[in-house]
Design a protein around this motif. Structure first.
Motif, mmCIF file in Angstrom:
data_model
loop_
_atom_site.group_PDB
_atom_site.id
_atom_site.type_symbol
_atom_site.label_atom_id
_atom_site.label_comp_id
_atom_site.label_asym_id
_atom_site.label_seq_id
_atom_site.Cartn_x
_atom_site.Cartn_y
_atom_site.Cartn_z
ATOM 1 N N PRO A 65 12.903 -43.546 111.196
ATOM 2 C CA PRO A 65 11.887 -43.539 112.261
ATOM 3 C C PRO A 65 12.484 -43.287 113.647
ATOM 4 O O PRO A 65 11.901 -42.559 114.460
ATOM 5 N N GLY A 91 0.712 -43.854 101.719
ATOM 6 C CA GLY A 91 1.121 -44.425 102.997
ATOM 7 C C GLY A 91 2.045 -45.614 102.821
ATOM 8 O O GLY A 91 3.035 -45.770 103.550
ATOM 9 N N VAL A 92 1.751 -46.461 101.837
ATOM 10 C CA VAL A 92 2.629 -47.604 101.541
ATOM 11 C C VAL A 92 4.007 -47.120 101.107
ATOM 12 O O VAL A 92 5.045 -47.614 101.579
ATOM 13 N N THR A 113 5.412 -44.275 101.748
ATOM 14 C CA THR A 113 6.094 -43.660 102.891
ATOM 15 C C THR A 113 6.734 -44.731 103.768
ATOM 16 O O THR A 113 7.867 -44.569 104.250
ATOM 17 N N ALA A 114 6.012 -45.825 103.977
ATOM 18 C CA ALA A 114 6.573 -46.927 104.768
ATOM 19 C C ALA A 114 7.778 -47.548 104.077
ATOM 20 O O ALA A 114 8.772 -47.906 104.730
ATOM 21 N N SER A 140 -3.061 -57.198 105.019
ATOM 22 C CA SER A 140 -2.665 -55.789 105.085
ATOM 23 C C SER A 140 -3.160 -55.015 103.868
ATOM 24 O O SER A 140 -3.561 -53.848 103.991
ATOM 25 N N TYR A 178 11.107 -47.441 106.223
ATOM 26 C CA TYR A 178 11.506 -48.697 106.861
ATOM 27 C C TYR A 178 12.337 -49.609 105.962
ATOM 28 O O TYR A 178 12.869 -50.612 106.462
ATOM 29 N N TRP A 212 2.262 -51.408 106.669
ATOM 30 C CA TRP A 212 3.528 -51.789 106.027
ATOM 31 C C TRP A 212 4.707 -51.650 106.997
ATOM 32 O O TRP A 212 5.697 -52.343 106.848
ATOM 33 N N ARG A 213 4.564 -50.804 107.988
ATOM 34 C CA ARG A 213 5.555 -50.790 109.074
ATOM 35 C C ARG A 213 5.620 -52.160 109.726
ATOM 36 O O ARG A 213 6.711 -52.705 109.968
ATOM 37 N N LEU A 246 0.375 -46.844 106.325
ATOM 38 C CA LEU A 246 1.724 -46.648 106.866
ATOM 39 C C LEU A 246 2.013 -47.640 107.982
ATOM 40 O O LEU A 246 3.056 -48.316 107.974
ATOM 41 N N TYR A 247 1.108 -47.773 108.958
ATOM 42 C CA TYR A 247 1.424 -48.703 110.053
ATOM 43 C C TYR A 247 1.276 -50.167 109.631
ATOM 44 O O TYR A 247 1.896 -51.052 110.219
ATOM 45 N N LEU A 282 0.369 -46.451 115.039
ATOM 46 C CA LEU A 282 1.549 -46.095 114.250
ATOM 47 C C LEU A 282 2.856 -46.323 114.992
ATOM 48 O O LEU A 282 3.910 -46.478 114.360
#
Length: 647
Positions: A551, A536-537, A539-540, A395, A544, A444-445, A441-442, A311
């Protein structure tokens, strides 16, 4: 059906021929010819592997033995070299050869600017593929161990391919040492298996499992079931090769090798060997419930741990590397509840989307002339449009967004952990579901930091370029697998046709009804991982895209937690403090005291004493006749005196 043994043999040994030609004759025939030979042999292997699998399925998934040689014969111990053809081995051979072939083709474009001759690189790649094929086609534990150590050797050679770089050398050594530690337990497990059953042949071991169900070992003053001891030892070996918790530290550092190496290690070879071992030894593991619980706990814990570390990583390849650790945890979770079919299903779909992600990352690195820091990227979608699209597909599969491949296999594992209705199963389901959120999350980060938003380094972005066709073509093929692979394979691996598909290659215990119970779990439970992944998507997107400064503020506010995750839960520092530094101090003590002080010091001291005595003795030899006569007279006087006194 008569052609299956020949096709299977060609599929296994063709990469070895490519490795030999490229390695021994690469300088003579040139880099281009060496590349062509390696790729031709891999194409031949993949065609034969897929063809053999298709013919085997058409014939009802039989189990065949293809004798190669009478390999080891020592007294009562016998280990012939036989290729085992069943659905488990044939499916692995087909997957390994296809993915490895695409990586070989990709490597031609990726290594085009390499200043060193690439024939050595292609020789190592083909050797890596051959070792993995030997592992999965083995018919006994000794043959499996040969392939097991072969992939360890090949990974060492490939991770340290750039041997003039200290980081690459250190990473190669670390991978080698960590795997050797785990392999020690694996060897003991093989030895105990032979002691218990009197054989290392799979068929003989599996036939004798019921008869030895009550066998016991006494260890540390405790009576333990033999199957539990053997199962735990085999799992420790698997955990080392598959980078599970406590043995995971080598895998992220393996990113020091060229990107095709990362893809091959993470997608089709080496790290999948541990999961394969659990599936192959399922007739024994199924009778070791404590071992299965340990597998479940370690798999679930690894799954969550690696996701939290991924993450916050700034390096694009290390982010994907930790996702591999996490996804392997899912596969072991499936084995922990006895649904090895789901573990192998996720292993296969993961091979496509993980190879896609690593090779896409390599395309980004290639387009940015070696840059890997995501915080220097941004806005690359226009410069690398094809790479952007295929990395989005990878992804989506990794995050298990329907209908991409990862959704079919990962959700099957989480449903199985719930359906097991055990405490450890629920533990796996809870951590696995939470990890689904973190994974999205990570993922799409990474996408937003690399491809979207404004460029963070204008000069770097200005010189970015899309990769050549030799790099993009394998990405497109892998993207098709990451998109449709789950839908196509689900009926065979875990669906209505799974029993006929596996046909005994994977064993399910008589009281193991988890795969059947999966069909009866509530729909709400089935939807939880998908809902969390979508969350999670989103949230990203919020963190971001809509609030890009958030972040950084969170990292400052929760500095301790951020550093804890950034430093990988401080595993390396802990190991350095309790293992590495004490070992070095002990080695230094043995060196200075044992080696220099005793082994080297005693002979040197004797030599100095001899030399000093010689110098003193030389002084007696003066060359004077008078001195010699006087010395003889003194000697005569001493002799006569002694005779008179004591005679």
């Amino acid at each position: 059906m008569a052609a299956v043994p020949s096709l299977f043999t060609i599929a296994v040994f063709a990469p070895l021929l490519g490795s030999i030609v490229a390695g021994l004759f690469g300088r003579v025939i040139g880099d281009r010819a060496a590349q062509l030979v390696s790729i031709a042999m891999m194409v031949l292997a993949s065609v034969c592997g897929v063809w053999a699998l298709a013919l085997g399925l058409e014939a009802g998934s039989p189990t065949l033995a293809v004798p190669i040689s009478d390999w080891v014969q020592a007294g009562g111990f016998h280990a012939p070299w036989i290729l085992r053809f069943d659905t488990l081995s044939a499916e692995m051979v087909a997957m390994v050869t296809v993915v490895s072939t695409l990586i070989h083709i990709y490597s031609v474009g990726y290594m085009a600017g390499e200043e060193w001759p690439t024939s050595r690189f292609f020789s190592y790649l083909s050797l890596f593929s051959f070792a993995m094929l030997m592992l999965v086609s083995s018919d006994n534990l000794i043959q499996l161990f040969f392939g097991w150590e072969g992939v360890g050797l090949a990974s060492y050679l490939l991770i340290g391919y750039w041997y003039d770089r200290p980081n690459a050398q250190a990473a190669a050594n670390k991978a080698f040492v960590v795997n050797r530690i785990a392999d020690l337990f694996f060897m003991v497990g093989i030895a105990l298996t032979f002691t218990q059953f009197g054989t290392v042949s799979y068929d003989n071991i599996f036939a004798l499992v019921p008869a030895h169900a009550h066998a016991m070992y006494r260890l540390f003053g405790l009576d333990m079931r033999a199957y539990e001891v053997i199962g735990v030892l085999l799992f420790i070996g698997a955990a080392g090769k598959s980078a599970q918790l406590f043995f995971h530290t080598w895998l992220p550092d393996a990113m020091e090798g060229p990107t095709p190496v990362s893809a091959l290690i993470h997608a089709a070879t080496m790290v999948t060997a541990g999961v394969f071992l659990m599936a192959r030894m399922s007739p024994l593991i199924e009778f070791a419930p404590v071992t299965k619980d340990i597998i479940e706990v370690i798999g679930a814990s690894t799954c969550f741990f690696a996701a939290t570390v991924g993450l916050v990583q700034p390096d694009i390849k290390r982010t994907i590397a930790y996702s591999t650790c996490s996804q392997l945890g899912y596969m072991f979770m499936a084995c922990g509840v006895g649904v090895y079919q789901a573990g192998m299903f996720h292993l296969t779909t993961h091979a496509f989307f993980k190879a896609l992600l690593f090779l896409s990352a390599g395309s980004v690195i290639h387009g940015l002339h070696g840059e890997q820091d995501m915080f220097r990227m941004g806005g690359l979608a226009r410069k690398l449009p094809v790479t952007c699209v295929v990395m989005w597909i990878g992804s989506l599969a990794l995050a298990a967004i329907p209908p991409f491949a990862g959704w079919w296999s990962k959700d099957a594992i989480l449903e199985a952990t719930w359906a097991a209705h055990t405490g450890f199963g629920f533990y796996g389901w809870a951590l696995g579901s939470l990890t689904a959120f973190i994974t999205a999350l990570y993922s799409w980060r990474l996408l937003f930091l690399v491809f979207h938003g404004a460029p963070r380094d204008a000069q770097l972005a200005a010189h970015a370029h899309e990769s050549p066709l030799l790099i993009l073509l394998p990405l497109v093929v892998l993207a098709l697998g990451a998109t449709f692979g789950g839908w196509l394979l689900a009926p065979w691996f875990i669906g209505v046709d799974q029993s006929g598909f596996w046909n005994g290659a994977i064993f399910t215990g008589p009281n193991n009804n988890v795969l059947t119970a999966v069909e009866q779990i509530p729909i709400a439970i089935s939807l939880v991982p998908t809902v969390l992944a979508i969350a999670g998507v989103l949230t990203a997107v919020f963190a971001y895209r809509l609030r890009p400064a958030l972040p950084g503020r969170l990292a400052q506010r929760y500095r301790g937690l951020y550093l804890f995750l950034l430093n990988k839960w401080y595993f390396d520092e802990i190991y350095d403090a309790i293992l590495v530094r004490p070992y070095r101090r002990l080695a230094g003590l043995l060196w200075h005291v044992g080696d220099e002080g005793i082994i080297q010091g005693v002979p040197e001291g004797m030599a100095r004493l001899t030399a000093g005595g010689s110098v003193q003795a030389v002084r007696i030899q003066t060359g004077s006749i008078a001195v010699y006569a006087f010395t003889m007279l003194i000697g005569l006087v001493v002799l006569i005196s002694t005779f008179l006194i004591f005679g």
